[in-house]
Write a protein that holds these residues in place. Sequence first.
Motif, PDB file in Angstrom:
ATOM      1  N   HIS A 176       0.850  -1.193   0.000  1.00 22.08           N
ATOM      2  CA  HIS A 176       0.000   0.000   0.000  1.00 22.08           C
ATOM      3  C   HIS A 176       0.885   1.242   0.000  1.00 22.08           C
ATOM      4  N   SER A 177       0.270   2.390  -0.224  1.00 23.59           N
ATOM      5  CA  SER A 177       0.986   3.662  -0.289  1.00 23.59           C
ATOM      6  C   SER A 177       1.500   4.070   1.095  1.00 23.59           C
ATOM      7  N   SER A 178       2.593   4.801   1.088  1.00 28.23           N
ATOM      8  CA  SER A 178       3.118   5.341   2.345  1.00 28.23           C
ATOM      9  C   SER A 178       2.196   6.426   2.915  1.00 28.23           C
ATOM     10  N   PHE A 179       1.234   6.882   2.095  1.00 27.16           N
ATOM     11  CA  PHE A 179       0.272   7.890   2.543  1.00 27.16           C
ATOM     12  C   PHE A 179      -0.976   7.260   3.166  1.00 27.16           C
ATOM     13  N   LEU A 180      -1.033   5.928   3.221  1.00 26.17           N
ATOM     14  CA  LEU A 180      -2.253   5.278   3.704  1.00 26.17           C
ATOM     15  C   LEU A 180      -2.549   5.622   5.159  1.00 26.17           C
ATOM     16  N   ILE A 181      -1.532   5.569   6.016  1.00 26.82           N
ATOM     17  CA  ILE A 181      -1.760   5.842   7.440  1.00 26.82           C
ATOM     18  C   ILE A 181      -2.214   7.290   7.645  1.00 26.82           C
ATOM     19  N   LEU A 182      -1.577   8.237   6.928  1.00 29.98           N
ATOM     20  CA  LEU A 182      -2.024   9.633   6.998  1.00 29.98           C
ATOM     21  C   LEU A 182      -3.463   9.740   6.503  1.00 29.98           C
ATOM     22  N   GLY A 183      -3.778   8.999   5.447  1.00 30.92           N
ATOM     23  CA  GLY A 183      -5.140   9.016   4.920  1.00 30.92           C
ATOM     24  C   GLY A 183      -6.153   8.510   5.924  1.00 30.92           C
ATOM     25  N   ILE A 184      -5.808   7.442   6.633  1.00 37.38           N
ATOM     26  CA  ILE A 184      -6.707   6.891   7.653  1.00 37.38           C
ATOM     27  C   ILE A 184      -6.923   7.903   8.772  1.00 37.38           C
ATOM     28  N   PHE A 185      -5.856   8.599   9.163  1.00 37.48           N
ATOM     29  CA  PHE A 185      -5.966   9.644  10.192  1.00 37.48           C
ATOM     30  C   PHE A 185      -6.905  10.764   9.733  1.00 37.48           C
ATOM     31  N   LEU A 186      -6.747  11.215   8.482  1.00 36.76           N
ATOM     32  CA  LEU A 186      -7.588  12.298   7.950  1.00 36.76           C
ATOM     33  C   LEU A 186      -9.030  11.846   7.760  1.00 36.76           C
ATOM     34  N   LEU A 187      -9.223  10.579   7.383  1.00 35.97           N
ATOM     35  CA  LEU A 187     -10.583  10.054   7.277  1.00 35.97           C
ATOM     36  C   LEU A 187     -11.269  10.097   8.637  1.00 35.97           C
ATOM     37  N   GLY A 188     -10.538   9.720   9.692  1.00 30.84           N
ATOM     38  CA  GLY A 188     -11.086   9.809  11.039  1.00 30.84           C
ATOM     39  C   GLY A 188     -11.434  11.237  11.420  1.00 30.84           C
ATOM     40  N   ALA A 189     -10.567  12.179  11.031  1.00 32.11           N
ATOM     41  CA  ALA A 189     -10.805  13.592  11.347  1.00 32.11           C
ATOM     42  C   ALA A 189     -12.082  14.114  10.688  1.00 32.11           C
ATOM     43  N   CYS A 190     -12.415  13.554   9.515  1.00 37.76           N
ATOM     44  CA  CYS A 190     -13.589  14.022   8.757  1.00 37.76           C
ATOM     45  C   CYS A 190     -14.843  13.204   9.035  1.00 37.76           C
ATOM     46  N   MET A 191     -14.760  12.213   9.936  1.00 37.81           N
ATOM     47  CA  MET A 191     -15.900  11.320  10.174  1.00 37.81           C
ATOM     48  C   MET A 191     -17.044  11.975  10.945  1.00 37.81           C
ATOM     49  N   ARG A 192     -16.724  12.909  11.846  1.00 40.52           N
ATOM     50  CA  ARG A 192     -17.780  13.522  12.665  1.00 40.52           C
ATOM     51  C   ARG A 192     -17.698  15.046  12.734  1.00 40.52           C
ATOM     52  N   ALA A 193     -16.516  15.625  12.605  1.00 37.69           N
ATOM     53  CA  ALA A 193     -16.360  17.074  12.763  1.00 37.69           C
ATOM     54  C   ALA A 193     -17.306  17.889  11.880  1.00 37.69           C
ATOM     55  N   PRO A 194     -17.544  17.512  10.601  1.00 39.11           N
ATOM     56  CA  PRO A 194     -18.481  18.295   9.781  1.00 39.11           C
ATOM     57  C   PRO A 194     -19.907  18.288  10.315  1.00 39.11           C
TER      58      PRO A 194
END
Length: 391
Positions: A6-24
Amino acid sequence: MKTRTHSSFLILGIFLLGACMRAPITSIPSMINSIAKSIGVAPTSLGILTTLPLICFGLFSPLVPKISSRLGNEWTIALTALVLVIGSYLRIFNQSMLFVGTILVGIAITFINVLLPALITENMPTRIGAMTSLYILSMAIFSSIGAGISAPIAQAINWQFVIKILTFMALALFIFWLPNLRFNRRGTNETKEKSASPWLNKTAWLLLLYFGLSSFIFYTLVAWLPTIAINAGISANTASLLAGLFQLASVPPSFFIPVLAEKLNNRAPLVWGAGISTIIGLIGILIPIHSVIYYVILNIILGLATSATFSLLMTLISLKTRTSAETSSLSGMTQSLGYLIAAVGPVLTGSLQSSTNSWTSSLILMIVITIAFTILGSMGERQKFVFNEKK
């Protein structure tokens, strides 16, 4: 299941997905008065803004596995992030676009809800606890920040500026997710064949009810805890701070519960511990003590307990499935009816309070529901995997 490249950006992506899961979503309620004043409507007419996403979660969750199987998880999430950017930004224009944008945000987050466990199972099956902890921790932190700072920023500048910040978060998710697209893999006939339907599975139904009824309690507490505190003689400003404390208390369990659940062979003690703690908090509200310190303690207990339940359930979805297709299928099922059950909570308990002019009947109902979901959760934990392995 083996870890795939997988991409080296996957873990950062998972973190950002979590950040966008409820804040909006969680950033909106505290700005309701500012939004209503800006567009010239009564605040009560905007109450549906917090309900619409839950309805989207329930209605669209079953569609996610089918779409992701055709497109692949990475491409589906990229398109989801783009929809989130568009939906979030549309909310700043007028009342109609506020509702349209909220629906698009709800649909986008539905896909994130369902696909994140499947994404982890597919790419990092040996690190399920750590990766689940990462996105739930990110979700809890950004959710509490959004709920806490949106009102002051809206008053100091305007509510549209808050929405623009949230849109920028979604845009960052989209941009940093792009490197993952070259590792996209569509569902194969083999994975589709192995993905048995969860709708005829007893353990899947136990997990669905565990999720739905526990979410009923969580969203009811989010909706009414400040009002209950105010009725107990606590000021509105202090009640608002208590609501932020309730969200903040969700951070510690989101950090350690997924990791602990992965290490344990029997997670029933975690199910019972979270359930009993919730019951203790609800019984505490029934006791007529009107101290601020007392309500601080209750909000911390309830925040810790409800977060532990959610974190455990999201981890179990990955731990009790063997393939990404199974995870996506189970995740879609549990969150479909689960969130529709959750959406009933604030309405039903609010109606009970109105008819009896007391929160007692609502709290007793919540205690009974907590006992029920704790028993169902412990029953769902008995079977190691949801789907029997095919020979």
